[in-house]
Enzyme design. Structure first.
Site, PDB file in Angstrom:
ATOM      1  N   SER A 108      -0.977   4.401  -2.378  1.00 49.57           N
ATOM      2  CA  SER A 108      -0.670   3.181  -3.404  1.00 49.57           C
ATOM      3  C   SER A 108      -1.639   3.425  -4.349  1.00 49.57           C
ATOM      4  CB  SER A 108      -1.275   2.015  -2.509  1.00 49.57           C
ATOM      5  OG  SER A 108      -1.062   0.747  -3.176  1.00 49.57           O
ATOM      6  N   ASP A 158       9.487  -2.085  -0.064  1.00 47.23           N
ATOM      7  CA  ASP A 158       8.425  -2.381  -0.747  1.00 47.23           C
ATOM      8  C   ASP A 158       8.409  -3.300  -1.910  1.00 47.23           C
ATOM      9  OD1 ASP A 158       5.961  -2.067  -2.242  1.00 47.23           O
ATOM     10  OD2 ASP A 158       5.830  -0.084  -1.772  1.00 47.23           O
ATOM     11  N   HIS A 189       5.375  -1.616   1.868  1.00 50.38           N
ATOM     12  CA  HIS A 189       4.425  -0.812   1.227  1.00 50.38           C
ATOM     13  C   HIS A 189       3.629  -0.173   2.072  1.00 50.38           C
ATOM     14  CE1 HIS A 189       2.126  -0.143  -2.489  1.00 50.38           C
ATOM     15  NE2 HIS A 189       1.207  -0.271  -1.717  1.00 50.38           N
TER      16      HIS A 189
HETATM   17  C1  MLT Z   1      -1.936  -0.404  -8.101  1.00 52.68           C
HETATM   18  O1  MLT Z   1      -2.773  -1.293  -8.464  1.00 52.68           O
HETATM   19  O2  MLT Z   1      -2.213   0.816  -7.989  1.00 52.68           O
HETATM   20  C2  MLT Z   1      -0.781  -0.691  -7.272  1.00 52.68           C
HETATM   21  O3  MLT Z   1      -0.374  -1.828  -7.790  1.00 52.68           O
HETATM   22  C3  MLT Z   1      -0.952  -0.697  -5.823  1.00 52.68           C
HETATM   23  C4  MLT Z   1      -1.916  -1.601  -5.300  1.00 52.68           C
HETATM   24  O4  MLT Z   1      -3.204  -0.918  -5.389  1.00 52.68           O
HETATM   25  O5  MLT Z   1      -1.905  -2.567  -4.953  1.00 52.68           O
END
Ligand code: MLT
Length: 206
Positions: A108, A158, A189
């Site tokens: 992520s 996701d 996700h």
């Molecule tokens: C981010 O902010 O890098 C992406 O939106 C994924 C997350 O961290 O939620």
């Protein structure tokens, strides 16, 4: 195992039991820390060195690797600065622990900064596993990623990363010369058993 504060990023380091294995740079998601991905790292690369820094940006008390303006909308200036800081940390850690260039394993937010490091400081990484990544920089410099192996695992369900954004990332990295394997799993996700199995199989080929 203790958290080290001796280098620029608070981090955990687990030495290799087989130094011929490429080290892994573990990059957690929003709200995680340097402990988060150690079990995943140990499961997918049991004999490799693990280097696991904590993101230096705090959002509502939760660590991240760079600032964002909203969900999926990044502060690109901050992202560029933090990607360079992270690349500098990797070099510090390589000197301190005598490591070759690591393969990033990011989830992520950690996958997004790993992708930015690939584009901004390509010499930092020997490869990358990007779990639930999207395009980090809308206008990234042309990096030379010739032959760099990259595994991207996306979730078809996701709600945070639309498949189109992961596909765009795969296309961008391919254009730069990376050898990209992009798969979309029937999941959301969060990580699934398939992520672990595919990541381990991919790493076993390195
Ligand atoms: C981010 O902010 O890098 C992406 O939106 C994924 C997350 O961290 O939620």
């Amino acid at each position: 195992m203790t958290t080290s504060t001796t280098l620029s990023h608070v981090h955990q380091f687990v030495p290799a039991t087989d130094p011929s294995q490429p080290p892994l740079l573990l990059l957690h998601g929003t709200g995680g820390d340097e402990h988060d991905l150690l079990p995943l790292g140990q499961a997918v690369a049991p004999r490799a060195a693990l280097l696991s820094p904590r993101g230096r940006v705090i959002e509502g008390g939760r660590p991240r690797f760079f600032r964002r303006l909203a969900e999926g909308v990044f502060d690109e200036q901050d992202l560029i600065r933090r990607a360079h800081e992270l690349a500098d940390f990797v070099q510090e850690a390589r000197d301190a622990y005598k490591l070759p260039a690591p393969i990033a394993l990011g989830f992520s937010n950690g996958a997004n900064i790993a992708a930015a490091v690939l584009q901004l400081r390509p010499e930092t990484l020997a490869g990358a596993v990007l779990l639930r990544a999207m395009v980090p920089l809308n206008e990234a410099p042309e990096a030379d990623l010739t032959g760099i192996p990259v595994l991207i695992l996306s979730g078809a369900l996701d709600p945070i990363v639309p498949d189109e954004k992961a596909a765009r990332l795969a296309a961008t990295l391919r254009r730069a010369g990376a050898v990209v394997d992009h798969r979309t799993l029937p999941t959301g996700h969060n990580l699934s058993q398939a992520d672990l199995t595919l990541t381990k199989a991919w790493l076993d080929q390195r």
